[in-house]
Design a protein around this motif. Structure first.
Motif, PDB file in Angstrom:
ATOM      1  N   ILE A   1       0.915  -1.213  -0.140  1.00 25.69           N
ATOM      2  CA  ILE A   1      -0.091   0.008  -0.049  1.00 25.69           C
ATOM      3  C   ILE A   1       0.852   1.222   0.042  1.00 25.69           C
ATOM      4  CG2 ILE A   1      -0.116   0.077   2.559  1.00 25.69           C
ATOM      5  CD1 ILE A   1      -3.053   1.168   2.340  1.00 25.69           C
ATOM      6  N   LYS A   2       0.480   2.121  -0.541  1.00 26.03           N
ATOM      7  CA  LYS A   2       1.233   3.451  -0.554  1.00 26.03           C
ATOM      8  C   LYS A   2       1.183   4.073   0.639  1.00 26.03           C
ATOM      9  CE  LYS A   2       0.618   4.521  -5.690  1.00 26.03           C
ATOM     10  NZ  LYS A   2       0.045   5.316  -6.583  1.00 26.03           N
ATOM     11  N   ARG A   3       2.249   5.009   0.917  1.00 28.07           N
ATOM     12  CA  ARG A   3       2.385   5.737   2.282  1.00 28.07           C
ATOM     13  C   ARG A   3       1.121   6.625   2.456  1.00 28.07           C
ATOM     14  NH1 ARG A   3       6.614   7.025   5.751  1.00 28.07           N
ATOM     15  NH2 ARG A   3       6.288   8.915   6.992  1.00 28.07           N
ATOM     16  N   GLU A   4       0.767   7.526   1.639  1.00 25.41           N
ATOM     17  CA  GLU A   4      -0.262   8.571   1.708  1.00 25.41           C
ATOM     18  C   GLU A   4      -1.600   8.023   1.944  1.00 25.41           C
ATOM     19  OE1 GLU A   4       0.926   8.383  -2.766  1.00 25.41           O
ATOM     20  OE2 GLU A   4       1.891   8.378  -0.728  1.00 25.41           O
ATOM     21  N   ASP A   5      -1.715   6.513   1.089  1.00 29.51           N
ATOM     22  CA  ASP A   5      -3.042   6.119   1.260  1.00 29.51           C
ATOM     23  C   ASP A   5      -3.019   5.156   2.899  1.00 29.51           C
ATOM     24  OD1 ASP A   5      -3.794   6.582  -1.168  1.00 29.51           O
ATOM     25  OD2 ASP A   5      -3.059   4.524  -2.115  1.00 29.51           O
TER      26      ASP A   5
ATOM     27  N   SER B   1      -5.731   5.911   6.025  1.00 29.43           N
ATOM     28  CA  SER B   1      -6.491   4.771   6.447  1.00 29.43           C
ATOM     29  C   SER B   1      -7.007   4.607   7.892  1.00 29.43           C
ATOM     30  CB  SER B   1      -5.970   3.471   5.920  1.00 29.43           C
ATOM     31  OG  SER B   1      -4.669   2.978   6.866  1.00 29.43           O
ATOM     32  N   ASP B   2      -7.981   3.768   8.216  1.00 28.68           N
ATOM     33  CA  ASP B   2      -8.101   3.798   9.720  1.00 28.68           C
ATOM     34  C   ASP B   2      -7.433   2.819  10.527  1.00 28.68           C
ATOM     35  OD1 ASP B   2     -10.421   5.337   9.316  1.00 28.68           O
ATOM     36  OD2 ASP B   2     -11.772   3.598   8.847  1.00 28.68           O
ATOM     37  N   ASP B   3      -6.140   2.252   9.874  1.00 30.37           N
ATOM     38  CA  ASP B   3      -5.507   1.291  10.411  1.00 30.37           C
ATOM     39  C   ASP B   3      -4.335   1.752  11.007  1.00 30.37           C
ATOM     40  OD1 ASP B   3      -6.505  -1.280   9.501  1.00 30.37           O
ATOM     41  OD2 ASP B   3      -5.925  -0.498   7.342  1.00 30.37           O
ATOM     42  N   LEU B   4      -3.927   3.161  10.893  1.00 31.73           N
ATOM     43  CA  LEU B   4      -3.216   3.908  11.620  1.00 31.73           C
ATOM     44  C   LEU B   4      -3.686   4.919  12.696  1.00 31.73           C
ATOM     45  CD1 LEU B   4      -0.152   4.667  11.706  1.00 31.73           C
ATOM     46  CD2 LEU B   4      -0.851   6.482  10.052  1.00 31.73           C
ATOM     47  N   GLY B   5      -3.260   4.670  13.992  1.00 32.95           N
ATOM     48  CA  GLY B   5      -3.753   5.252  15.008  1.00 32.95           C
ATOM     49  C   GLY B   5      -2.658   5.669  16.060  1.00 32.95           C
ATOM     50  N   ASP B   6      -2.861   6.908  16.336  1.00 31.08           N
ATOM     51  CA  ASP B   6      -1.406   7.369  17.356  1.00 31.08           C
ATOM     52  C   ASP B   6      -0.173   6.811  16.726  1.00 31.08           C
ATOM     53  OD1 ASP B   6      -3.609   8.358  19.110  1.00 31.08           O
ATOM     54  OD2 ASP B   6      -3.653   6.446  19.923  1.00 31.08           O
ATOM     55  N   ASP B   7       0.027   7.384  15.440  1.00 27.98           N
ATOM     56  CA  ASP B   7       1.194   6.967  14.879  1.00 27.98           C
ATOM     57  C   ASP B   7       1.818   5.373  15.026  1.00 27.98           C
ATOM     58  OD1 ASP B   7       1.571   9.552  13.825  1.00 27.98           O
ATOM     59  OD2 ASP B   7       2.141  10.364  15.479  1.00 27.98           O
ATOM     60  N   SER B   8       0.718   4.704  15.400  1.00 26.78           N
ATOM     61  CA  SER B   8       1.211   3.178  15.367  1.00 26.78           C
ATOM     62  C   SER B   8      -0.028   2.419  14.635  1.00 26.78           C
ATOM     63  CB  SER B   8       1.361   2.821  16.815  1.00 26.78           C
ATOM     64  OG  SER B   8       0.006   2.951  17.504  1.00 26.78           O
ATOM     65  N   PHE B   9       0.542   1.174  14.542  1.00 24.21           N
ATOM     66  CA  PHE B   9      -0.146   0.151  13.718  1.00 24.21           C
ATOM     67  C   PHE B   9       0.447  -1.215  13.967  1.00 24.21           C
ATOM     68  CE2 PHE B   9       3.310   1.079  10.762  1.00 24.21           C
ATOM     69  CZ  PHE B   9       3.660  -0.114  10.355  1.00 24.21           C
TER      70      PHE B   9
END
Length: 252
Positions: free
Chosen positions: A19-23, A27-35
């Motif tokens: 997946i591209k960085r900007e996408d 997205s909802d998969d990234l929260g509080d700069d962590s995944f």
């Protein structure tokens, strides 16, 4: 978000385009700069296949009958064909084969080949202190390893046990012990116990002690003449019985 890896080369499995960085940042998969990344790995090994020819069990085509060797030896005894020996038991004679008896009993081997070395050309062996009917059943067992149906089986087994001990036929002795265990009663236990003690039949002896372990059985036996006779001819056996009855069941 789930991604399924596909085969990317001839030597590895993988996902060729991520997946591209900007996408991803949107997205909802990234929260509080962590995944979180979850990896499910399945290792697939090569499966080897080989064509085989089905072989049916041999039993399907061939039926092997049970051995009839005992029947053949029994016929040999009955027909007396090739017999080279005659036993005289109480005036009744029985033909037999010296080699068969020598193979079955070390006692017979010593007696028969010992006689032959001493020049016994007549081939007649006299057997003392045994009934003819008992010796006949003994011979049948030596040839066939089995016993026939017997009238008064309990009495015959007592005589056979003595004969088995005399000729060192341990299996016959054990068979007689097993059968006599079924005939232990108030009227027979004294004789059977004396027999077991004289011929070192530990299993039969224990069965008699077990029978006498019942207070009701013991009282009935003591009231009879057989027990008094037993105490006279086998005093050491009476001492052993007293010890057995005095001990707890777990130590008897």
């Amino acid at each position: 978000m789930a991604r399924t890896f596909i085969r990317g080369s001839s030597w590895a499995w993988g996902y060729p385009k991520f997946i591209k960085r900007e996408d991803f940042e949107k997205s909802d998969d990234l929260g509080d700069d962590s995944f979180t990344i979850r990896c499910d790995i399945v290792v697939v090994r090569k499966i080897h296949t080989k064509e085989t020819t089905e072989i049916l069990p041999v039993e399907t085509f061939v039926s092997v009958p049970p051995s009839d060797m005992n029947q053949q030896f029994g016929d040999l005894l009955e027909t007396e064909k090739g017999a080279d020996l005659v036993f005289d038991v109480g005036g009744q004679t029985f033909a037999a084969h010296r080699c068969v008896l020598a193979a079955r009993s070390l006692v017979f081997r010593a007696e028969l080949y010992g006689l032959m070395k001493e020049g016994d050309t007549a081939g007649v062996v006299r057997v003392e202190e045994m009934e003819a009917q008992v010796f006949k059943v003994l011979l049948r067992f030596l040839y066939t390893e089995s016993l026939p149906e017997m009238k008064e089986e309990d009495v015959m087994c007592q005589h056979l046990l003595v004969a088995a001990d005399r000729y060192n036929l341990e299996r016959l002795k054990l068979i007689c012990e097993e059968k006599l265990c079924k005939y232990i009663s108030v009227g027979t236990v004294s004789n059977i116990l004396a027999l077991a003690d004289q011929h070192r039949c530990d299993g039969l002896k224990k069965a008699c002690f077990n029978f006498l372990g019942s207070p009701a059985n013991l009282s009935a036996v003591v009231a009879g003449d057989g027990f008094k006779h037993l105490s006279k001819i086998c005093p050491s056996l009476m001492e052993e019985l007293v010890v057995k009855l005095a001990l707890p069941a777990t130590h008897a």
